[in-house]
Design a protein around this motif. Sequence first.
Motif, PDB file in Angstrom:
ATOM      1  N   ARG A  71     -14.100  54.951  63.470  1.00 33.02           N
ATOM      2  CA  ARG A  71     -15.097  54.615  64.487  1.00 33.02           C
ATOM      3  C   ARG A  71     -14.593  55.044  65.853  1.00 33.02           C
ATOM      4  O   ARG A  71     -13.378  55.155  66.053  1.00 33.02           O
ATOM      5  N   PRO A  72     -15.502  55.288  66.785  1.00 33.26           N
ATOM      6  CA  PRO A  72     -15.086  55.734  68.126  1.00 33.26           C
ATOM      7  C   PRO A  72     -14.155  54.749  68.846  1.00 33.26           C
ATOM      8  O   PRO A  72     -13.358  55.158  69.687  1.00 33.26           O
ATOM      9  N   ASP A  73     -14.234  53.465  68.495  1.00 32.04           N
ATOM     10  CA  ASP A  73     -13.394  52.472  69.181  1.00 32.04           C
ATOM     11  C   ASP A  73     -11.986  52.386  68.597  1.00 32.04           C
ATOM     12  O   ASP A  73     -11.195  51.532  68.980  1.00 32.04           O
ATOM     13  N   GLY A  74     -11.640  53.276  67.659  1.00 32.58           N
ATOM     14  CA  GLY A  74     -10.300  53.289  67.082  1.00 32.58           C
ATOM     15  C   GLY A  74     -10.159  52.462  65.822  1.00 32.58           C
ATOM     16  O   GLY A  74      -9.116  52.495  65.172  1.00 32.58           O
ATOM     17  N   THR A  75     -11.189  51.708  65.448  1.00 31.40           N
ATOM     18  CA  THR A  75     -11.140  50.946  64.207  1.00 31.40           C
ATOM     19  C   THR A  75     -11.669  51.825  63.070  1.00 31.40           C
ATOM     20  O   THR A  75     -12.138  52.934  63.301  1.00 31.40           O
ATOM     21  N   THR A  76     -11.612  51.317  61.870  1.00 33.83           N
ATOM     22  CA  THR A  76     -12.077  52.066  60.704  1.00 33.83           C
ATOM     23  C   THR A  76     -12.931  51.167  59.829  1.00 33.83           C
ATOM     24  O   THR A  76     -12.539  50.044  59.513  1.00 33.83           O
ATOM     25  N   THR A 126     -10.226  43.634  65.429  1.00 34.55           N
ATOM     26  CA  THR A 126     -11.225  43.332  66.448  1.00 34.55           C
ATOM     27  C   THR A 126     -12.624  43.460  65.911  1.00 34.55           C
ATOM     28  O   THR A 126     -13.562  42.953  66.498  1.00 34.55           O
ATOM     29  N   ALA A 127     -12.787  44.160  64.805  1.00 33.78           N
ATOM     30  CA  ALA A 127     -14.125  44.366  64.239  1.00 33.78           C
ATOM     31  C   ALA A 127     -14.571  43.113  63.499  1.00 33.78           C
ATOM     32  O   ALA A 127     -13.762  42.359  62.980  1.00 33.78           O
TER      33      ALA A 127
END
Length: 130
Positions: A71-76, A126-127
């Motif tokens: 994901r763009p926020d660095g999570t997956t 964080t997700a």
Amino acid sequence: PGRQAIFGNSADDHLQVHELDTTHADVTEGSGGAWERLHYDWTDPHRIVMTTTDSNLWGGNSGHTYTLTPRPDGTTDIDAVVVRDGKNLKGRALAAVLGAFGTRVLGKAFDNTIAAIESRNHTPRTANNT
């Protein structure tokens, strides 16, 4: 070492690596009387396919497929598909239980695995976990 701390259903003393390469592995793992030999394939780094090649419970099309979407926020995002085809009475009974309660049972184990990996890598989640 320490695999059991991350994958609760894979006891360290039941782990046997038969083959390991940069894109695949052949591993026997399990715990609590259930074991399976899996062919791991991660030739596509965004898709890990684990095919059951032998087991005391599972046969047929049993295995796991994990699809990873950055994901763009660095999570997956992780999409997990687990197939359990029982090959004997015990396997069929366990497959029926997993069919009825699998999302709750396997989902909790999956959440624990993700938390253990994040803890090991010092990366807080964080997700929203659903």
